[in-house]
Design a protein around this motif. Structure first.
Motif, PDB file in Angstrom:
ATOM      1  N   GLU A   1       0.268 -10.867  10.258  1.00  0.00           N
ATOM      2  CA  GLU A   1       0.102 -11.024   8.798  1.00  0.00           C
ATOM      3  C   GLU A   1      -1.190 -10.347   8.359  1.00  0.00           C
ATOM      4  N   LEU A   2      -1.223 -10.009   7.080  1.00  0.00           N
ATOM      5  CA  LEU A   2      -2.428  -9.423   6.491  1.00  0.00           C
ATOM      6  C   LEU A   2      -2.695 -10.163   5.194  1.00  0.00           C
ATOM      7  N   CYS A   3      -3.819 -10.856   5.116  1.00  0.00           N
ATOM      8  CA  CYS A   3      -4.204 -11.568   3.890  1.00  0.00           C
ATOM      9  C   CYS A   3      -3.055 -12.420   3.352  1.00  0.00           C
ATOM     10  N   GLY A   4      -2.380 -13.117   4.245  1.00  0.00           N
ATOM     11  CA  GLY A   4      -1.297 -13.999   3.814  1.00  0.00           C
ATOM     12  C   GLY A   4       0.048 -13.312   3.643  1.00  0.00           C
ATOM     13  N   ILE A   5       0.115 -11.990   3.820  1.00  0.00           N
ATOM     14  CA  ILE A   5       1.407 -11.276   3.730  1.00  0.00           C
ATOM     15  C   ILE A   5       2.001 -11.220   5.144  1.00  0.00           C
ATOM     16  N   SER A   6       3.180 -11.850   5.331  1.00  0.00           N
ATOM     17  CA  SER A   6       3.814 -11.849   6.660  1.00  0.00           C
ATOM     18  C   SER A   6       4.537 -10.532   6.890  1.00  0.00           C
ATOM     19  N   LEU A   7       4.408 -10.017   8.099  1.00  0.00           N
ATOM     20  CA  LEU A   7       4.976  -8.706   8.414  1.00  0.00           C
ATOM     21  C   LEU A   7       5.759  -8.788   9.716  1.00  0.00           C
ATOM     22  N   ALA A   8       6.837  -7.992   9.801  1.00  0.00           N
ATOM     23  CA  ALA A   8       7.687  -8.025  11.005  1.00  0.00           C
ATOM     24  C   ALA A   8       6.997  -7.382  12.205  1.00  0.00           C
ATOM     25  N   HIS A   9       6.116  -6.440  11.962  1.00  0.00           N
ATOM     26  CA  HIS A   9       5.337  -5.813  13.046  1.00  0.00           C
ATOM     27  C   HIS A   9       4.060  -5.240  12.434  1.00  0.00           C
ATOM     28  N   ARG A  10       3.284  -4.490  13.247  1.00  0.00           N
ATOM     29  CA  ARG A  10       1.937  -4.102  12.798  1.00  0.00           C
ATOM     30  C   ARG A  10       1.840  -2.684  12.245  1.00  0.00           C
ATOM     31  N   VAL A  11       2.985  -2.032  11.999  1.00  0.00           N
ATOM     32  CA  VAL A  11       2.919  -0.618  11.584  1.00  0.00           C
ATOM     33  C   VAL A  11       3.396  -0.452  10.136  1.00  0.00           C
ATOM     34  N   ILE A  12       2.504   0.063   9.291  1.00  0.00           N
ATOM     35  CA  ILE A  12       2.869   0.352   7.905  1.00  0.00           C
ATOM     36  C   ILE A  12       2.677   1.858   7.667  1.00  0.00           C
ATOM     37  N   ASN A  13       2.919   2.329   6.455  1.00  0.00           N
ATOM     38  CA  ASN A  13       2.727   3.763   6.165  1.00  0.00           C
ATOM     39  C   ASN A  13       1.360   3.983   5.516  1.00  0.00           C
ATOM     40  N   ALA A  14       0.860   5.200   5.652  1.00  0.00           N
ATOM     41  CA  ALA A  14      -0.361   5.605   4.950  1.00  0.00           C
ATOM     42  C   ALA A  14       0.054   6.141   3.585  1.00  0.00           C
ATOM     43  N   SER A  15      -0.648   5.730   2.547  1.00  0.00           N
ATOM     44  CA  SER A  15      -0.309   6.121   1.173  1.00  0.00           C
ATOM     45  C   SER A  15      -0.104   7.639   1.054  1.00  0.00           C
TER      46      SER A  15
ATOM     47  N   ALA B   1      -8.559  -2.911  14.611  1.00  0.00           N
ATOM     48  CA  ALA B   1      -7.606  -2.952  13.484  1.00  0.00           C
ATOM     49  C   ALA B   1      -6.695  -4.171  13.582  1.00  0.00           C
ATOM     50  N   THR B   2      -6.319  -4.707  12.434  1.00  0.00           N
ATOM     51  CA  THR B   2      -5.325  -5.785  12.365  1.00  0.00           C
ATOM     52  C   THR B   2      -3.928  -5.179  12.258  1.00  0.00           C
ATOM     53  N   LEU B   3      -3.819  -4.113  11.458  1.00  0.00           N
ATOM     54  CA  LEU B   3      -2.574  -3.348  11.321  1.00  0.00           C
ATOM     55  C   LEU B   3      -2.918  -1.879  11.502  1.00  0.00           C
ATOM     56  N   VAL B   4      -1.898  -1.057  11.725  1.00  0.00           N
ATOM     57  CA  VAL B   4      -2.114   0.387  11.735  1.00  0.00           C
ATOM     58  C   VAL B   4      -1.172   1.037  10.728  1.00  0.00           C
ATOM     59  N   ALA B   5      -1.538   2.240  10.288  1.00  0.00           N
ATOM     60  CA  ALA B   5      -0.677   2.982   9.366  1.00  0.00           C
ATOM     61  C   ALA B   5      -0.406   4.363   9.946  1.00  0.00           C
ATOM     62  N   VAL B   6       0.831   4.804   9.752  1.00  0.00           N
ATOM     63  CA  VAL B   6       1.248   6.138  10.197  1.00  0.00           C
ATOM     64  C   VAL B   6       1.330   7.038   8.961  1.00  0.00           C
ATOM     65  N   GLY B   7       0.691   8.193   9.024  1.00  0.00           N
ATOM     66  CA  GLY B   7       0.665   9.106   7.890  1.00  0.00           C
ATOM     67  C   GLY B   7       1.324  10.428   8.216  1.00  0.00           C
ATOM     68  N   THR B   8       0.515  11.416   8.562  1.00  0.00           N
ATOM     69  CA  THR B   8       0.986  12.788   8.781  1.00  0.00           C
ATOM     70  C   THR B   8       2.169  12.858   9.747  1.00  0.00           C
ATOM     71  N   GLU B   9       2.198  11.999  10.755  1.00  0.00           N
ATOM     72  CA  GLU B   9       3.289  12.033  11.742  1.00  0.00           C
ATOM     73  C   GLU B   9       4.656  11.815  11.088  1.00  0.00           C
TER      74      GLU B   9
END
Ligand SMILES: Cc1cc2nc3c(=O)[nH]c(=O)nc-3n(C[C@H](O)[C@H](O)[C@H](O)COP(=O)(O)O)c2cc1C
Length: 298
Positions: free
Chosen positions: A3-17, A258-266
């Motif tokens: 989770e991040l700041c109370g937001i529950s997530l299925a895993h730790r990978v999000i996208n980069a803006s 890091a608590t979560l990671v984000a994937v961008g250019t890839e």
């Protein structure tokens, strides 16, 4: 479950803006995108108060192990985003984080109030790599400017405020501490590194804007170092990004704090990179003791 700041997530990978257009992906690939959505949360492209067309082409340029971009934040503006994009992004099967940027505190406040009032929005990312028109300073380059911005915005929403740090400073940890003092809930880093290339065919700048931002594997060790420094100095959860292309890369960012990671250019190379990195991360993440001994080797 992460989770991040109370937001529950299925895993730790999000996208980069700005690196995965979920609306376009759905238009091209259909509802399969929703069924196998690659990210545990979706971060929108940065929106600004008014529409922007972005910079003139050429806007991207390949570099060794990375790319330069000077896209210039093309977007529909606040009203266009709320009317046209938000309903479609709300259909994604994951929490939505909206990235916002403005050139003054009142304009930032307008964005945060409007976006924060929407139930579809789980959190707000503040892109602070922008000049303040009143002071002429880049907000995210100055700890005091960043703190003052957060003090203005914090009372306007109960939603998590995530400050997207710029790497183009001598001491990103000081800016993170400023964000924390002002009331931020989390930080994300790194944004792109200021960089240039010249086109060998013409001897002129490769990007029409003259310079741009470097991303991709080339920036990864810089991102890991800044992440270490920021998480050591500030007590906020951090979303780490910068050149993550595999589960092993993601595990490195988690080991660095890091608590979560984000994937961008890839994601430009592999639109399903988010799910692949998440699956690889399950296998790649070292046991805690291994992660610490790896860091001790320095
Ligand atoms: C084409 C492109 C567009 C981007 N647009 C945004 C944006 O709108 N807002 C933002 O905060 N960062 C933007 N970024 C920066 C990424 O979110 C990320 O911080 C950076 O690229 C480092 O991660 P990466 O090496 O995995 O791409 C953009 C990057 C690229 C390559």
């Amino acid at each position: 479950m992460p989770e991040l700041c109370g937001i529950s997530l299925a895993h730790r990978v999000i996208n980069a803006s700005g690196t995965y257009d979920a609306i376009a992906a759905r238009q091209v690939f259909g509802d399969a995108v929703l069924e196998e959505f690659p990210f545990a949360a979706f971060v929108s492209k940065t929106i600004t108060p008014e529409p922007r067309v972005g910079n003139a082409p050429r806007r991207i340029w390949e570099t060794p192990a990375g790319m330069l971009n000077s896209i210039g934040l093309p977007n529909k503006g606040l009203a266009g985003f709320l009317e046209q994009d938000l309903p479609r992004l709300a259909e994604l099967p994951v929490p939505l984080i909206v990235s916002v940027m403005a050139t003054s505190r009142p304009e930032f406040a307008k964005l945060v109030e409007a976006v924060g009032a929407r139930d579809e929005v789980a959190g707000i990312e503040l892109n602070v790599s922008c000049p303040n028109v009143h002071s002429g300073l880049i907000v995210g380059e100055q700890p005091a400017e960043t703190e003052a911005l957060l003090e203005t915005l914090r009372p306007l929403t109960a939603k998590p405020l995530i400050v997207k740090l710029t790497p183009n400073v001598a001491d990103p940890a000081a800016v993170a501490v400023g964000a924390e003092r002002g009331g931020a809930d989390a930080v994300s880093l790194i944004n792109t590194l200021k960089a240039s290339a010249f086109d060998p065919a013409t001897g002129t700048p490769a990007l029409a804007a003259g310079h741009g931002g470097l991303s991709g594997p080339a920036v990864r060790p810089v991102a890991v170092q800044q992440l270490r420094a920021v998480t050591a100095a500030a007590g906020l959860p951090a979303i780490g990004m910068g050149g993550i292309a595999s589960g092993v890369d993601a595990a490195e960012f988690l080991a660095a704090g890091a608590t979560l990671v984000a994937v961008g250019t890839e994601s430009f190379r592999d639109p399903k990179a988010g799910s692949r990195v998440a699956a690889e991360l399950d296998l790649a993440r070292p046991k805690e003791a291994t992660a610490h001994s790896a860091l001790d080797l320095e």
